[in-house]
Motif scaffolding. Structure first.
Motif, PDB file in Angstrom:
ATOM      1  N   ASP A  37       0.981  -1.194  -0.150  1.00 37.60           N
ATOM      2  CA  ASP A  37      -0.228  -0.062  -0.165  1.00 37.60           C
ATOM      3  C   ASP A  37       1.048   1.439  -0.069  1.00 37.60           C
ATOM      4  OD1 ASP A  37      -2.418  -1.458   0.238  1.00 37.60           O
ATOM      5  OD2 ASP A  37      -2.285  -1.458   2.189  1.00 37.60           O
ATOM      6  N   ARG A  38       1.973   1.255   0.813  1.00 39.21           N
ATOM      7  CA  ARG A  38       3.091   2.367   0.750  1.00 39.21           C
ATOM      8  C   ARG A  38       4.169   1.889   0.543  1.00 39.21           C
ATOM      9  NH1 ARG A  38       0.654   7.302   0.840  1.00 39.21           N
ATOM     10  NH2 ARG A  38       2.041   7.927   2.257  1.00 39.21           N
ATOM     11  N   LEU A  39       5.045   2.573  -0.134  1.00 39.73           N
ATOM     12  CA  LEU A  39       6.432   2.377  -0.584  1.00 39.73           C
ATOM     13  C   LEU A  39       7.356   3.518   0.123  1.00 39.73           C
ATOM     14  CD1 LEU A  39       8.703   0.617  -1.703  1.00 39.73           C
ATOM     15  CD2 LEU A  39       8.349   2.029  -3.793  1.00 39.73           C
ATOM     16  N   GLY A  40       8.375   3.190   0.935  1.00 38.32           N
ATOM     17  CA  GLY A  40       9.392   4.391   1.446  1.00 38.32           C
ATOM     18  C   GLY A  40      10.252   4.575   0.494  1.00 38.32           C
ATOM     19  N   LEU A  41      10.713   6.134   0.171  1.00 38.97           N
ATOM     20  CA  LEU A  41      11.600   6.399  -0.463  1.00 38.97           C
ATOM     21  C   LEU A  41      12.804   7.018   0.202  1.00 38.97           C
ATOM     22  CD1 LEU A  41       9.926   8.170  -3.669  1.00 38.97           C
ATOM     23  CD2 LEU A  41      10.506   5.449  -3.353  1.00 38.97           C
ATOM     24  N   GLY A  42      14.209   6.850   0.132  1.00 39.16           N
ATOM     25  CA  GLY A  42      15.188   7.647   0.463  1.00 39.16           C
ATOM     26  C   GLY A  42      15.390   8.504  -0.392  1.00 39.16           C
ATOM     27  N   LEU A  43      14.941   9.594  -0.693  1.00 40.22           N
ATOM     28  CA  LEU A  43      15.060  10.610  -1.805  1.00 40.22           C
ATOM     29  C   LEU A  43      16.270  11.145  -2.004  1.00 40.22           C
ATOM     30  CD1 LEU A  43      12.664  11.416  -3.858  1.00 40.22           C
ATOM     31  CD2 LEU A  43      12.167  13.769  -2.521  1.00 40.22           C
TER      32      LEU A  43
END
Length: 361
Positions: A37-43
Protein backbone atom coordinates in the motif's frame (compact mmCIF):
# COMPACT_ATOMS: atom_id res chain seq x y z
CA UNK A 1 9.02 0.48 12.86
CA UNK A 2 9.64 3.15 10.23
CA UNK A 3 9.18 1.94 6.66
CA UNK A 4 11.99 0.39 4.69
CA UNK A 5 13.03 2.79 1.93
CA UNK A 6 14.99 2.53 -1.28
CA UNK A 7 17.36 5.32 -2.19
CA UNK A 8 16.55 7.17 -5.39
CA UNK A 9 20.17 8.18 -6.06
CA UNK A 10 20.10 5.23 -8.47
CA UNK A 11 18.11 7.53 -10.79
CA UNK A 12 19.84 10.42 -12.60
CA UNK A 13 17.21 13.22 -12.54
CA UNK A 14 18.52 16.59 -11.35
CA UNK A 15 15.44 18.80 -11.81
CA UNK A 16 11.96 18.58 -10.32
CA UNK A 17 10.23 17.34 -13.52
CA UNK A 18 12.81 14.57 -13.68
CA UNK A 19 12.26 13.66 -10.04
CA UNK A 20 8.51 13.45 -10.62
CA UNK A 21 9.07 11.34 -13.73
CA UNK A 22 11.11 8.90 -11.59
CA UNK A 23 8.08 8.34 -9.39
CA UNK A 24 6.03 7.08 -12.32
CA UNK A 25 8.82 5.23 -14.11
CA UNK A 26 10.25 3.41 -11.10
CA UNK A 27 8.86 4.07 -7.61
CA UNK A 28 5.18 3.46 -8.36
CA UNK A 29 5.86 0.29 -10.40
CA UNK A 30 8.13 -1.01 -7.62
CA UNK A 31 5.37 -0.46 -5.06
CA UNK A 32 2.88 -2.23 -7.30
CA UNK A 33 5.32 -5.09 -7.95
CA UNK A 34 5.64 -5.58 -4.19
CA UNK A 35 1.87 -5.41 -3.67
CA UNK A 36 2.38 -2.77 -0.97
CA UNK A 37 0.00 0.00 0.00
CA UNK A 38 2.92 2.32 0.78
CA UNK A 39 6.54 2.42 -0.34
CA UNK A 40 9.30 4.33 1.43
CA UNK A 41 11.71 6.41 -0.62
CA UNK A 42 15.11 7.62 0.51
CA UNK A 43 14.90 10.64 -1.73
CA UNK A 44 17.99 12.11 -3.38
CA UNK A 45 17.58 15.71 -4.48
CA UNK A 46 20.48 17.38 -6.28
CA UNK A 47 21.44 20.76 -4.82
CA UNK A 48 19.59 22.78 -7.44
CA UNK A 49 16.34 20.90 -6.87
CA UNK A 50 16.65 21.14 -3.09
CA UNK A 51 17.31 24.89 -3.29
CA UNK A 52 14.32 25.52 -5.55
CA UNK A 53 12.00 23.49 -3.34
CA UNK A 54 13.28 25.11 -0.14
CA UNK A 55 12.50 28.53 -1.61
CA UNK A 56 8.95 27.66 -2.72
CA UNK A 57 6.40 26.34 -0.20
CA UNK A 58 3.89 25.72 -3.00
CA UNK A 59 6.32 23.43 -4.82
CA UNK A 60 7.04 21.53 -1.60
CA UNK A 61 3.30 21.06 -1.12
CA UNK A 62 3.02 19.89 -4.71
CA UNK A 63 5.80 17.32 -4.24
CA UNK A 64 4.12 16.02 -1.09
CA UNK A 65 0.83 15.67 -2.99
CA UNK A 66 2.54 13.85 -5.87
CA UNK A 67 4.09 11.38 -3.42
CA UNK A 68 0.83 10.83 -1.56
CA UNK A 69 -1.07 10.24 -4.80
CA UNK A 70 1.28 7.36 -5.64
CA UNK A 71 1.39 5.75 -2.19
CA UNK A 72 4.96 6.91 -1.58
CA UNK A 73 6.41 8.34 1.62
CA UNK A 74 9.70 9.95 2.58
CA UNK A 75 11.30 9.86 6.02
CA UNK A 76 14.92 10.23 4.90
CA UNK A 77 16.96 12.11 2.33
CA UNK A 78 20.37 11.21 0.97
CA UNK A 79 22.32 14.49 0.86
CA UNK A 80 25.75 12.92 0.25
CA UNK A 81 26.00 13.58 -3.52
CA UNK A 82 25.61 17.32 -4.22
CA UNK A 83 24.99 16.84 -7.93
CA UNK A 84 26.30 15.18 -11.07
CA UNK A 85 26.01 11.74 -9.49
CA UNK A 86 25.44 10.09 -12.85
CA UNK A 87 28.12 11.93 -14.78
CA UNK A 88 30.33 9.77 -16.98
CA UNK A 89 33.08 10.01 -14.34
CA UNK A 90 32.22 10.83 -10.71
CA UNK A 91 35.02 9.30 -8.61
CA UNK A 92 36.34 11.89 -6.06
CA UNK A 93 33.90 14.57 -7.22
CA UNK A 94 31.21 13.01 -5.04
CA UNK A 95 33.01 14.42 -1.98
CA UNK A 96 32.66 18.02 -3.16
CA UNK A 97 31.73 20.41 -1.75
CA UNK A 98 33.32 19.35 1.52
CA UNK A 99 32.07 20.28 4.97
CA UNK A 100 34.50 23.20 4.90
CA UNK A 101 32.39 24.85 2.18
CA UNK A 102 29.32 26.91 3.02
CA UNK A 103 27.62 25.43 -0.06
CA UNK A 104 27.52 22.07 1.74
CA UNK A 105 25.81 23.62 4.75
CA UNK A 106 23.30 25.48 2.57
CA UNK A 107 22.45 22.30 0.66
CA UNK A 108 21.93 20.38 3.88
CA UNK A 109 19.61 23.02 5.32
CA UNK A 110 17.66 23.16 2.05
CA UNK A 111 17.20 19.41 2.33
CA UNK A 112 16.00 19.82 5.92
CA UNK A 113 13.38 22.38 4.86
CA UNK A 114 12.12 20.05 2.13
CA UNK A 115 12.08 16.99 4.37
CA UNK A 116 10.11 18.81 7.07
CA UNK A 117 7.34 19.31 4.51
CA UNK A 118 7.39 15.69 3.30
CA UNK A 119 7.45 13.79 6.61
CA UNK A 120 4.37 11.73 7.46
CA UNK A 121 2.66 13.02 10.59
CA UNK A 122 3.23 9.84 12.59
CA UNK A 123 7.03 9.52 12.30
CA UNK A 124 9.25 10.73 15.14
CA UNK A 125 11.94 12.33 13.02
CA UNK A 126 13.37 12.75 9.56
CA UNK A 127 16.97 11.90 8.71
CA UNK A 128 19.49 13.29 6.26
CA UNK A 129 22.67 11.36 5.51
CA UNK A 130 25.78 13.32 4.61
CA UNK A 131 29.40 12.77 3.69
CA UNK A 132 32.15 12.17 6.30
CA UNK A 133 33.53 15.73 6.01
CA UNK A 134 35.40 15.10 2.75
CA UNK A 135 38.12 13.06 1.11
CA UNK A 136 41.10 12.64 3.44
CA UNK A 137 43.52 14.69 1.34
CA UNK A 138 43.99 17.58 1.71
CA UNK A 139 42.67 18.04 5.24
CA UNK A 140 44.18 20.40 7.81
CA UNK A 141 43.45 21.44 11.40
CA UNK A 142 41.94 24.59 9.90
CA UNK A 143 39.62 22.42 7.81
CA UNK A 144 38.62 20.59 10.98
CA UNK A 145 37.70 23.84 12.68
CA UNK A 146 35.78 25.12 9.63
CA UNK A 147 33.78 21.90 9.40
CA UNK A 148 32.91 22.05 13.08
CA UNK A 149 31.68 25.64 12.72
CA UNK A 150 29.48 24.79 9.74
CA UNK A 151 28.03 21.76 11.49
CA UNK A 152 27.17 24.01 14.44
CA UNK A 153 25.39 26.39 12.06
CA UNK A 154 23.49 23.54 10.45
CA UNK A 155 22.52 22.18 13.87
CA UNK A 156 21.04 25.57 14.75
CA UNK A 157 19.08 25.44 11.49
CA UNK A 158 17.83 21.95 12.27
CA UNK A 159 16.56 23.13 15.65
CA UNK A 160 14.51 25.78 13.86
CA UNK A 161 12.65 23.29 11.63
CA UNK A 162 8.97 22.55 12.15
CA UNK A 163 9.75 18.82 12.47
CA UNK A 164 12.63 16.99 14.14
CA UNK A 165 15.33 16.50 11.50
CA UNK A 166 18.53 14.63 12.35
CA UNK A 167 21.78 14.68 10.39
CA UNK A 168 23.52 11.31 9.94
CA UNK A 169 27.25 11.46 9.16
CA UNK A 170 28.27 8.50 7.02
CA UNK A 171 31.84 7.19 7.46
CA UNK A 172 33.39 5.90 4.25
CA UNK A 173 36.77 4.32 3.46
CA UNK A 174 39.29 6.85 2.22
CA UNK A 175 37.56 9.87 3.72
CA UNK A 176 38.47 12.05 6.70
CA UNK A 177 36.11 9.89 8.75
CA UNK A 178 37.19 6.59 7.24
CA UNK A 179 35.69 4.23 9.82
CA UNK A 180 33.00 4.22 12.48
CA UNK A 181 35.76 4.70 15.04
CA UNK A 182 36.95 7.83 13.22
CA UNK A 183 33.40 9.19 13.08
CA UNK A 184 32.75 8.55 16.76
CA UNK A 185 36.08 10.10 17.77
CA UNK A 186 35.38 13.24 15.73
CA UNK A 187 31.69 13.68 16.55
CA UNK A 188 31.55 12.81 20.27
CA UNK A 189 31.67 15.92 22.40
CA UNK A 190 31.67 18.14 19.32
CA UNK A 191 28.06 17.86 18.08
CA UNK A 192 24.60 17.92 19.62
CA UNK A 193 23.59 14.22 19.64
CA UNK A 194 19.92 15.19 19.53
CA UNK A 195 20.45 16.48 16.01
CA UNK A 196 23.64 14.85 14.71
CA UNK A 197 24.51 11.15 14.74
CA UNK A 198 25.85 8.38 12.54
CA UNK A 199 24.68 6.83 9.28
CA UNK A 200 25.83 3.22 9.30
CA UNK A 201 26.40 2.08 5.71
CA UNK A 202 26.86 -1.67 5.93
CA UNK A 203 28.87 -1.84 2.69
CA UNK A 204 31.37 0.67 4.11
CA UNK A 205 31.38 -1.21 7.41
CA UNK A 206 32.19 -4.45 5.60
CA UNK A 207 34.91 -2.91 3.42
CA UNK A 208 36.62 -1.74 6.62
CA UNK A 209 36.50 -5.32 7.97
CA UNK A 210 34.80 -3.87 11.05
CA UNK A 211 32.80 -5.87 13.58
CA UNK A 212 29.16 -4.71 13.41
CA UNK A 213 28.45 -5.33 17.09
CA UNK A 214 31.59 -3.50 18.12
CA UNK A 215 30.82 -0.58 15.82
CA UNK A 216 27.29 -0.12 17.15
CA UNK A 217 28.49 -0.49 20.73
CA UNK A 218 31.14 2.19 20.19
CA UNK A 219 28.57 4.60 18.76
CA UNK A 220 26.16 4.18 21.65
CA UNK A 221 28.90 4.21 24.31
CA UNK A 222 29.95 7.64 23.02
CA UNK A 223 26.45 9.00 23.57
CA UNK A 224 25.65 9.08 19.86
CA UNK A 225 22.82 7.44 17.94
CA UNK A 226 22.67 5.35 14.81
CA UNK A 227 20.24 7.72 13.10
CA UNK A 228 20.08 5.84 9.81
CA UNK A 229 21.29 2.55 8.36
CA UNK A 230 22.01 2.10 4.67
CA UNK A 231 21.41 -1.53 3.84
CA UNK A 232 24.13 -2.34 1.35
CA UNK A 233 26.64 -5.06 0.54
CA UNK A 234 30.20 -5.00 -0.74
CA UNK A 235 32.00 -7.39 -3.05
CA UNK A 236 33.95 -10.03 -1.14
CA UNK A 237 36.91 -11.82 -2.72
CA UNK A 238 38.06 -14.79 -0.60
CA UNK A 239 41.25 -15.40 -2.64
CA UNK A 240 42.38 -12.39 -4.69
CA UNK A 241 45.31 -14.37 -6.10
CA UNK A 242 42.95 -16.81 -7.81
CA UNK A 243 43.10 -16.03 -11.56
CA UNK A 244 39.38 -16.78 -11.93
CA UNK A 245 38.57 -14.34 -9.12
CA UNK A 246 40.71 -11.61 -10.66
CA UNK A 247 39.08 -12.12 -14.04
CA UNK A 248 35.59 -11.93 -12.51
CA UNK A 249 36.54 -8.92 -10.42
CA UNK A 250 37.95 -7.03 -13.39
CA UNK A 251 34.43 -6.76 -14.82
CA UNK A 252 33.53 -4.54 -11.82
CA UNK A 253 36.38 -2.09 -12.49
CA UNK A 254 34.22 0.59 -14.11
CA UNK A 255 35.00 4.29 -14.66
CA UNK A 256 32.14 6.17 -12.97
CA UNK A 257 32.43 5.53 -9.25
CA UNK A 258 35.28 5.08 -6.80
CA UNK A 259 35.63 1.48 -5.61
CA UNK A 260 37.87 1.58 -2.55
CA UNK A 261 39.39 -1.83 -1.84
CA UNK A 262 40.71 -3.25 1.43
CA UNK A 263 42.73 -6.40 2.16
CA UNK A 264 42.79 -8.15 5.52
CA UNK A 265 46.08 -9.97 6.17
CA UNK A 266 47.97 -10.72 9.34
CA UNK A 267 45.42 -8.87 11.43
CA UNK A 268 45.92 -5.57 9.59
CA UNK A 269 43.96 -3.87 6.83
CA UNK A 270 45.75 -2.65 3.69
CA UNK A 271 44.18 -0.04 1.47
CA UNK A 272 43.83 0.87 -2.19
CA UNK A 273 41.78 3.87 -3.23
CA UNK A 274 40.21 2.19 -6.28
CA UNK A 275 39.77 -1.31 -7.63
CA UNK A 276 42.16 -0.82 -10.54
CA UNK A 277 44.85 0.30 -8.11
CA UNK A 278 44.23 -2.76 -5.93
CA UNK A 279 45.28 -5.11 -8.71
CA UNK A 280 48.79 -3.63 -8.64
CA UNK A 281 49.14 -2.32 -5.07
CA UNK A 282 47.66 -5.03 -2.87
CA UNK A 283 49.56 -8.33 -2.55
CA UNK A 284 46.48 -10.56 -2.17
CA UNK A 285 47.71 -12.26 0.99
CA UNK A 286 44.21 -12.15 2.47
CA UNK A 287 40.62 -11.54 1.38
CA UNK A 288 39.58 -8.33 -0.35
CA UNK A 289 36.44 -6.30 0.09
CA UNK A 290 35.49 -3.79 -2.57
CA UNK A 291 33.28 -0.71 -2.25
CA UNK A 292 30.89 -1.72 -5.00
CA UNK A 293 27.28 -1.83 -3.83
CA UNK A 294 26.00 -5.15 -5.17
CA UNK A 295 22.28 -6.04 -5.14
CA UNK A 296 21.42 -7.60 -1.80
CA UNK A 297 19.37 -10.45 -3.21
CA UNK A 298 21.71 -11.42 -6.05
CA UNK A 299 25.20 -12.11 -4.78
CA UNK A 300 27.76 -12.66 -7.53
CA UNK A 301 28.71 -16.19 -8.52
CA UNK A 302 31.76 -17.92 -7.07
CA UNK A 303 34.64 -17.27 -6.80
CA UNK A 304 33.26 -13.84 -5.78
CA UNK A 305 30.77 -13.27 -3.00
CA UNK A 306 29.14 -10.41 -1.10
CA UNK A 307 28.91 -9.18 2.47
CA UNK A 308 25.21 -9.63 3.20
CA UNK A 309 26.31 -11.46 6.36
CA UNK A 310 27.74 -8.19 7.69
CA UNK A 311 24.44 -6.48 6.91
CA UNK A 312 22.46 -9.14 8.77
CA UNK A 313 24.83 -8.91 11.74
CA UNK A 314 24.45 -5.12 11.87
CA UNK A 315 20.66 -5.31 11.77
CA UNK A 316 20.73 -7.81 14.64
CA UNK A 317 22.53 -5.40 17.01
CA UNK A 318 20.73 -2.15 16.24
CA UNK A 319 19.47 -0.76 19.54
CA UNK A 320 16.25 0.78 18.18
CA UNK A 321 13.82 -0.59 15.61
CA UNK A 322 12.79 3.00 14.81
CA UNK A 323 16.15 3.65 13.14
CA UNK A 324 15.65 4.55 9.48
CA UNK A 325 16.58 1.77 7.09
CA UNK A 326 17.37 2.60 3.48
CA UNK A 327 18.42 0.17 0.75
CA UNK A 328 21.14 2.01 -1.15
CA UNK A 329 22.30 0.20 -4.26
CA UNK A 330 23.15 3.05 -6.61
CA UNK A 331 25.30 0.92 -8.91
CA UNK A 332 22.59 -0.96 -10.84
CA UNK A 333 23.49 0.77 -14.12
CA UNK A 334 27.24 0.12 -13.84
CA UNK A 335 27.04 -3.55 -12.92
CA UNK A 336 28.74 -5.90 -15.38
CA UNK A 337 26.29 -6.93 -18.11
CA UNK A 338 25.94 -10.45 -16.71
CA UNK A 339 24.73 -9.03 -13.38
CA UNK A 340 22.21 -6.46 -14.62
CA UNK A 341 18.45 -6.70 -14.05
CA UNK A 342 15.33 -4.93 -15.16
CA UNK A 343 15.53 -1.99 -12.75
CA UNK A 344 11.95 -2.12 -11.44
CA UNK A 345 12.08 -5.89 -10.94
CA UNK A 346 15.56 -5.71 -9.43
CA UNK A 347 14.69 -2.98 -6.92
CA UNK A 348 11.51 -4.80 -5.93
CA UNK A 349 13.36 -8.09 -5.42
CA UNK A 350 16.06 -6.38 -3.41
CA UNK A 351 13.53 -4.63 -1.17
CA UNK A 352 11.72 -7.92 -0.56
CA UNK A 353 15.02 -9.55 0.38
CA UNK A 354 15.94 -6.66 2.67
CA UNK A 355 12.53 -6.76 4.36
CA UNK A 356 13.16 -10.41 5.17
CA UNK A 357 16.50 -9.56 6.79
CA UNK A 358 14.89 -6.81 8.85
CA UNK A 359 12.16 -9.17 10.05
CA UNK A 360 14.73 -11.78 11.08
CA UNK A 361 16.79 -9.26 13.07
Amino acid sequence: MTPLSYCTNVHPAEDLPGVLAQLDAFALPVRERLGADRLGLGLWLAAGVASALAADPAERKRLRAELDARGLEVVTLNAFPYGGFHDRVVKHQVYDPRWTDRARAAYTLDCATVLSALLPAEVAYGSISTLPLGWREPWTPGDDAAAARLLDEVTAGLRAQDRTIRLAVEPEPGCVLDTVHDAVTWLAGRVDPQHVGVCLDTCHLAVSFADPAGAVAEITAAGLDVVKVQLSAALHVPDPRDPAAREALAAFDEPRYLHQTRELAGGSVRAADDLGEAFTHLPGEGPWRVHFHVPLHARPAAPLSSTTGVLAAALAVLPDRAVHREVETYTWTVLPEAHRHDLVGGIAAELAFAAGLVEQA
